[in-house]
Design an enzyme around this catalytic site. Structure first.
Site, PDB file in Angstrom:
ATOM      1  CG  ASN A 257      -1.890   1.081   1.294  1.00 62.70           C
ATOM      2  OD1 ASN A 257      -1.879   1.961   0.428  1.00 62.70           O
ATOM      3  ND2 ASN A 257      -2.760   1.062   2.285  1.00 62.70           N
TER       4      ASN A 257
ATOM      5  NE  ARG B 156      -6.115   1.182  -0.416  1.00 63.00           N
ATOM      6  CZ  ARG B 156      -6.198   2.296   0.280  1.00 63.00           C
ATOM      7  NH1 ARG B 156      -5.153   2.747   0.938  1.00 63.00           N
ATOM      8  NH2 ARG B 156      -7.322   2.950   0.324  1.00 63.00           N
TER       9      ARG B 156
ATOM     10  CG  HIS C 116     -13.102   1.430   3.053  1.00 63.83           C
ATOM     11  ND1 HIS C 116     -13.886   2.370   3.705  1.00 63.83           N
ATOM     12  CD2 HIS C 116     -11.823   1.725   3.371  1.00 63.83           C
ATOM     13  CE1 HIS C 116     -13.105   3.193   4.379  1.00 63.83           C
ATOM     14  NE2 HIS C 116     -11.857   2.844   4.194  1.00 63.83           N
TER      15      HIS C 116
ATOM     16  NE  ARG D  15     -10.836  10.899   3.607  1.00 61.62           N
ATOM     17  CZ  ARG D  15     -10.499   9.608   3.586  1.00 61.62           C
ATOM     18  NH1 ARG D  15     -11.350   8.676   4.002  1.00 61.62           N
ATOM     19  NH2 ARG D  15      -9.320   9.241   3.137  1.00 61.62           N
TER      20      ARG D  15
ATOM     21  CD  GLU E 247      -8.627  -2.802   3.725  1.00 59.05           C
ATOM     22  OE1 GLU E 247      -8.143  -2.596   4.861  1.00 59.05           O
ATOM     23  OE2 GLU E 247      -9.055  -1.894   3.009  1.00 59.05           O
TER      24      GLU E 247
END
Ligand code: ADP
Length: 396
Positions: free
Chosen positions: A8, A90, A179, A240, A383
């Site tokens: 990632n 990713r 996601h 956020r 993930e």
């Protein structure tokens, strides 16, 4: 037996998890942070709780990856680079084009580069990571796993904004979500735990981490999702804002002398949410600790919960029912009180959690109380495991 690595890459970070395959044994994980910023932090975990830490001047992603691979050898995690036969990256934005993970050949790499307008901060970093690994490990299979691909199944009615249609036709302005890799993993685990085919289930999955979103899974596919064109939309997050009325942005920009939309978007991404409301912390643990004495911390948590409950309600309505509610990611896996309070508010749907079963962190478990008509599951997401499983799938 080969080894596969899930990567990632951010603009100044490189996170990884190395697995032995096909046993899926986790061999090592870690991160290099502050790449190109003068003093980079390196952390590699391996073996039986061992940890390597250093602070070095790492100029770019090429140098970071070389250093990582050298360290994997000097720490005796691998003997040779060539033991790593698969690299999975990713990638944040796959647009409408990438409906599944892909092997990165020249054509796919060009396509990924062309999608940078959809994720201007992340996509170039993902591409840097892909190119750097290809240079150092040219013989390993390289795949891209997109945050958005699981959501390419959204029906038109859920991905379109109520804007002039030409913005979609001309610019592909629509909801893409995020996601997706987590939702793919968690939805399949939920079906396994419930002993039913995923295609027969209506699930609402709560991925509540620092970045947080909610997904409605119906007929085995993503049916609606709370993030939008970008990850700033949906529920309140660590930093956020989630959904806001765009007119309030124009009003605040005028009042505060913010003359650039990029600056306002930066505020929505980095200075809003839990930190913006509470002024205490972006971390839910610290917000929860502060909430008894600090009104704004209490309010931040209440707003977070309210948005979660609101989205669950609308997804149950949209799907015409729900078989299971699933909690995952940092907050979902660890905040016992938040899980209890959210589910208490949903009792009219037939959701009931057993407080004793719920008294747990980070372990896969059915939390449902006796007689609950809707199941509540706790499923830690993974993930990176999904990414290395995709390597095996695409290798064939
Ligand atoms: P991301 O992958 O988006 O960075 P994570 O899924 O790792 O985020 O979740 C990180 C968040 O999980 C932390 O910011 C923190 O708010 C939350 N978290 C972790 N442990 C707890 C806990 N015990 N109680 C409440 N929240 C927690």
């Amino acid at each position: 037996m080969g080894k596969s690595i899930a990567i990632n890459a951010g603009s100044s970070t490189l996170k990884f998890k190395l697995f032995e395959m096909p046993s899926e044994k986790l061999l090592s994980m870690g991160a290099i942070e502050r790449i190109g910023l003068g003093s980079s932090d390196v952390e590699i975990k391996y073996g039986d709780g061992e940890k390597y830490k250093d602070n070095l001047d790492i100029k770019d992603h090429d140098e970071a990856i070389k250093l990582l691979l050298d360290k994997l050898i000097s720490l005796k995690i691998i003997n040779d680079f060539h033991e790593i036969t698969g690299v999975g990256h990713r990638v944040v934005a796959g647009g409408e084009f990438f409906t599944d993970s892909v092997v990165v050949d020249d054509e796919n790499l060009k396509k990924i580069e062309s999608l940078k307008e959809f994720a201007p901060l992340h996509e170039p970093a993902n591409v840097l990571g892909i190119k750097a690994f290809k240079k150092i490990l040219p013989d390993a299979i390289s795949i891209a796993v997109f945050d958005t691909s699981f959501h390419t199944s959204l029906p038109e009615v859920n991905y379109m904004y109520s804007l002039p249609y030409e913005y979609y036709e001309k610019y592909k302005a629509r909801k893409y979500g995020a996601h997706g890799t987590s939702y793919r993993y968690v939805s399949q685990r939920a079906a396994d735990m419930l002993g039913k085919p995923l295609e027969d289930l209506k699930l609402v999955i709560l991925h509540l981490g620092a970045g947080a979103s909610i997904d409605a899974v119906k007929d085995g596919k993503s049916f609606d999702t709370s993030m939008g064109f970008s990850p700033v939309a949906g529920i309140t997050m660590a930093t956020r804002s989630g959904d806001v009325d765009p007119s309030v942005l124009q009003y605040v920009m005028e009042k505060d002398g913010i003359d650039n939309m990029d600056d306002m978007i930066d505020i929505l991404n980095h200075k809003s949410g839990l930190i913006g409301i509470s002024g205490v912390s972006a971390d839910m643990r610290e917000v929860e600790e502060a909430q008894t004495e600090n009104h704004r911390a209490h309010l931040a948590r209440d707003i977070f919960m309210n948005r979660v409950v609101r989205y669950i309600g609308s997804y149950v309505a949209e799907m015409g029912g729900i078989d299971a509610l699933v909690f995952t990611a940092g907050i979902g896996e660890n905040s016992i009180t938040l899980r209890q309070e959210v589910t208490d508010k949903l009792s009219y749907f037939g959701i009931k959690v057993d407080p004793e079963k719920n008294d747990i962190r980070g372990v896969e478990r059915d939390l449902s109380a006796e007689g609950s008509t809707v199941k509540t599951l706790l499923i830690p997401t993974d993930e990176e495991l999904m990414i290395v499983r995709d390597i095996e799938r695409l290798r064939k």
